[in-house]
Design an enzyme around this catalytic site. Structure first.
Site, PDB file in Angstrom:
ATOM      1  N   CYS A  11       0.754  -1.115   0.004  1.00  0.00           N
ATOM      2  CA  CYS A  11       0.120  -0.012  -0.071  1.00  0.00           C
ATOM      3  C   CYS A  11       0.948   1.114   0.053  1.00  0.00           C
ATOM      4  O   CYS A  11       2.013   1.153   0.615  1.00  0.00           O
ATOM      5  CB  CYS A  11      -1.004   0.082   1.312  1.00  0.00           C
ATOM      6  SG  CYS A  11      -1.867   1.471   1.431  1.00  0.00           S
ATOM      7  N   SER A  59       0.769   3.817   1.953  1.00  0.00           N
ATOM      8  CA  SER A  59       1.103   4.111   3.005  1.00  0.00           C
ATOM      9  C   SER A  59       2.545   3.550   3.661  1.00  0.00           C
ATOM     10  O   SER A  59       3.203   4.068   4.583  1.00  0.00           O
ATOM     11  CB  SER A  59       0.186   3.609   4.205  1.00  0.00           C
ATOM     12  OG  SER A  59      -1.069   4.258   3.915  1.00  0.00           O
ATOM     13  N   HIS A 110       4.886   5.801   2.279  1.00  0.00           N
ATOM     14  CA  HIS A 110       4.995   6.907   2.980  1.00  0.00           C
ATOM     15  C   HIS A 110       6.060   6.854   3.970  1.00  0.00           C
ATOM     16  O   HIS A 110       6.906   7.891   4.148  1.00  0.00           O
ATOM     17  CB  HIS A 110       3.923   7.237   3.558  1.00  0.00           C
ATOM     18  CG  HIS A 110       2.695   7.815   2.710  1.00  0.00           C
ATOM     19  ND1 HIS A 110       1.463   8.190   3.000  1.00  0.00           N
ATOM     20  CD2 HIS A 110       2.979   8.042   1.231  1.00  0.00           C
ATOM     21  CE1 HIS A 110       0.861   8.632   1.658  1.00  0.00           C
ATOM     22  NE2 HIS A 110       1.649   8.429   0.716  1.00  0.00           N
ATOM     23  N   HIS A 158       0.799  -3.686   6.265  1.00  0.00           N
ATOM     24  CA  HIS A 158      -0.602  -3.754   7.010  1.00  0.00           C
ATOM     25  C   HIS A 158      -1.693  -4.169   6.104  1.00  0.00           C
ATOM     26  O   HIS A 158      -2.569  -4.016   6.418  1.00  0.00           O
ATOM     27  CB  HIS A 158      -0.846  -2.449   7.643  1.00  0.00           C
ATOM     28  CG  HIS A 158      -0.912  -1.240   6.419  1.00  0.00           C
ATOM     29  ND1 HIS A 158       0.152  -0.980   5.690  1.00  0.00           N
ATOM     30  CD2 HIS A 158      -2.290  -0.480   5.761  1.00  0.00           C
ATOM     31  CE1 HIS A 158      -0.446  -0.074   4.527  1.00  0.00           C
ATOM     32  NE2 HIS A 158      -1.731   0.225   4.829  1.00  0.00           N
ATOM     33  N   CYS A 206      -6.606  -3.318   4.106  1.00  0.00           N
ATOM     34  CA  CYS A 206      -6.326  -1.677   4.061  1.00  0.00           C
ATOM     35  C   CYS A 206      -7.254  -1.480   2.937  1.00  0.00           C
ATOM     36  O   CYS A 206      -8.338  -0.697   2.856  1.00  0.00           O
ATOM     37  CB  CYS A 206      -5.059  -1.277   4.012  1.00  0.00           C
ATOM     38  SG  CYS A 206      -4.986   0.719   3.889  1.00  0.00           S
TER      39      CYS A 206
END
Length: 380
Positions: A47, A49, A52, A69, A180
Site C-alpha cells: 500500500c 502508506s 510513505h 499492513h 486496507c
C-alpha cells in the site's frame, strides 16, 4: 503446534532507514504475551502508506521497522486471555483496532477505537506492543512494529483487538486486500459517503483505493461514475469495473472540476478523493453540486499543504467527510466483506495485477512507484 511459547526465526523485510530498499533478514519473533496473537502471514500486499514511511520527507518514522499492513494469515499461537481466535484460524490483521468496549467502539457513528484516537497521526502509531516493547529482534537489536500489524514478516504478533477472524475457506491471496486498500475505498463509498442509487459520482485517483471506491459506488447503484487520473493507462480497468466516463486532467483545456460540472449539469452528488494533495482535494470539492454535494477525503499526500476552503463553499450546502479504513469496524465488518467476496458481490481479483514471491518485495515497490501495478500480492 511445536512452536508455541518459543521464539520463531523467520524472514522479514526490514526498513533500516528512509529512502533505501528493504532488506530481507532473518528475524526472531517472540511468543505472544497476554491478549496477543502470533500469526503466520501467508500473503501480504503493498500500500502507498508503506511507501510513505520510507519517504525522506516523512520525518516521524522510527527505524528499523517492519512495515506492511495489508495481509492475511493463520493463527500460530495465542497469549493468555485471548478468546476471539485459536491456533489454526484464518485471520486478517487490522491497523484499526476494535476493542468493543470504549465509547467509540460502542457508537454507531464511527469506526474509531480509544486505542487509536489518542494519536494525532495514526500512520506512525502502534510502533510497539502495549507493554512498550517489540516482539521483533534482528541481529540482536529490537525492531519497531508498524500500525500494529507488520505483515512484511513471515510471522508477526498483534493485539487481539487488531485482528478479524474469517472463514476457513477464504482465499488469503485475495482477502489480504481487505486489510486496507479495498476496505478503505469500498467502505468510503458505502459507509462514509453513503452513495445512493441513481446518483452521480466522481472518483479522483485510480489506484487500489480509488478502484475499490469505484466498486463501492457501482454496488451502491450510482448511475454515473466519472473516474479521474493523470495516468490514462488505468482507464480500461476503471471502465471494466463500472466507470461511465474517464478524465485525465492533463488532457483537458480547463480544470477538471469545470469539465465535470459541465458534464453533469451542475456537479456530482458525491466526490471521493483517493489521490490526496491540495489540487485533487480542491477539485473533488469544487466538482460537487451546490445544495447537497458530498466530498469524501481518503487520500494522503506526503508534504502536502492541505485544503483551503472558503466558508461560502460549505454554506452553499456542500459537506466534507473524512474517513479512515472506510468507516469499517474491523472485527465486525471484515468477516462480512470476506463472505461478500465469496458470494461474488464484488471482484477482488481485478485489483491484483501482480503476484510475486516475498523476496521480490523491492520489485513490487518499483512497480507501484512506476504506476504499473494496482496491487501486488507477495506470498511466502
Amino acid at each position: 503446534m511445536g512452536t508455541k511459547g518459543k521464539v520463531i526465526k523467520c524472514k522479514a523485510a526490514i526498513a533500516w532507514e528512509a529512502n533505501k530498499p528493504l532488506c530481507i533478514e532473518e528475524v526472531e519473533v517472540a511468543p505472544p504475551k497476554a491478549h496477543e496473537v502470533r500469526i503466520q502471514i501467508i500473503a501480504t500486499a503493498l500500500c502507498h502508506s508503506d511507501a510513505h514511511i520510507l519517504h525522506p520527507k516523512f520525518t516521524k518514522a522510527l527505524f528499523p521497522v517492519i512495515l506492511g499492513h495489508e495481509g492475511a494469515g493463520i493463527v500460530e499461537s495465542v497469549g493468555p486471555g485471548v478468546t476471539n481466535c485459536k491456533p489454526g484460524d484464518k485471520v486478517i490483521p487490522l491497523y484499526m483496532p476494535q476493542c468493543k468496549k470504549c465509547k467509540f467502539c460502542l457508537s454507531p457513528l464511527t469506526n474509531f477505537c480509544a486505542k487509536l484516537s489518542q494519536f494525532k497521526d495514526p500512520i506512525i502509531q502502534q510502533e510497539v506492543m502495549e507493554d512498550k516493547t517489540s516482539r521483533f529482534t534482528c541481529k540482536g537489536k529490537p525492531v519497531y512494529h508498524f500500525l500494529g500489524t507488520s505483515t512484511f514478516s513471515q510471522y508477526t504478533v498483534v493485539s487481539d483487538t487488531n485482528l478479524a477472524k474469517i472463514d476457513d475457506d477464504a482465499n488469503l491471496e485475495r482477502v489480504c486486500l481487505l486489510g486496507c486498500g479495498f476496505s478503505t475505498g469500498y467502505g468510503a463509498a458505502i459507509n462514509t459517503a453513503k452513495v445512493t442509487p441513481g446518483s452521480t459520482c466522481a472518483i479522483f485517483g485510480l489506484g487500489g483505493v480509488g478502484l475499490s471506491a469505484l466498486i463501492g459506488c457501482k454496488v451502491a447503484g450510482a448511475s454515473r461514475i466519472i473516474a479521474v487520473d493523470i495516468n490514462s493507462e488505468k482507464f480500461a480497468k476503471a471502465k471494466a469495473l463500472g466507470a461511465t466516463d474517464c478524465l485525465n486532467p492533463r488532457d483537458l483545456q480547463k480544470p477538471v472540476q469545470e469539465v465535470i460540472i459541465d458534464m453533469t449539469g451542475g456537479g456530482v452528488d458525491f466526490a471521493l478523493d483517493c489521490a490526496g494533495g491540495s489540487e485533487a482535494m480542491k477539485a473533488a470539492l469544487d466538482c460537487t453540486t451546490v445544495g447537497w454535494g458530498s466530498c469524501t477525503l481518503i487520500g494522503v499526500a506526503i508534504g502536502d499543504k492541505g485544503l483551503t476552503v472558503s466558508p461560502i463553499e460549505i454554506l452553499m450546502g456542500r459537506t466534507i467527510n473524512g474517513t479512515l479504513f472506510g468507516g469499517c469496524k474491523g472485527r465486525d465488518s471484515i468477516p462480512k466483506l470476506v463472505t461478500d467476496y465469496k458470494n461474488k458481490k464484488f471482484n477482488l481479483d481485478a485489483l491484483v495485477t501482480h503476484t510475486l514471491p516475498f523476496d521480490k518485495i523491492n520489485e513490487a515497490f518499483d512497480l507501484m512507484h512506476q504506476g504499473k501495478s494496482i496491487r501486488t500480492v507477495l506470498t511466502f
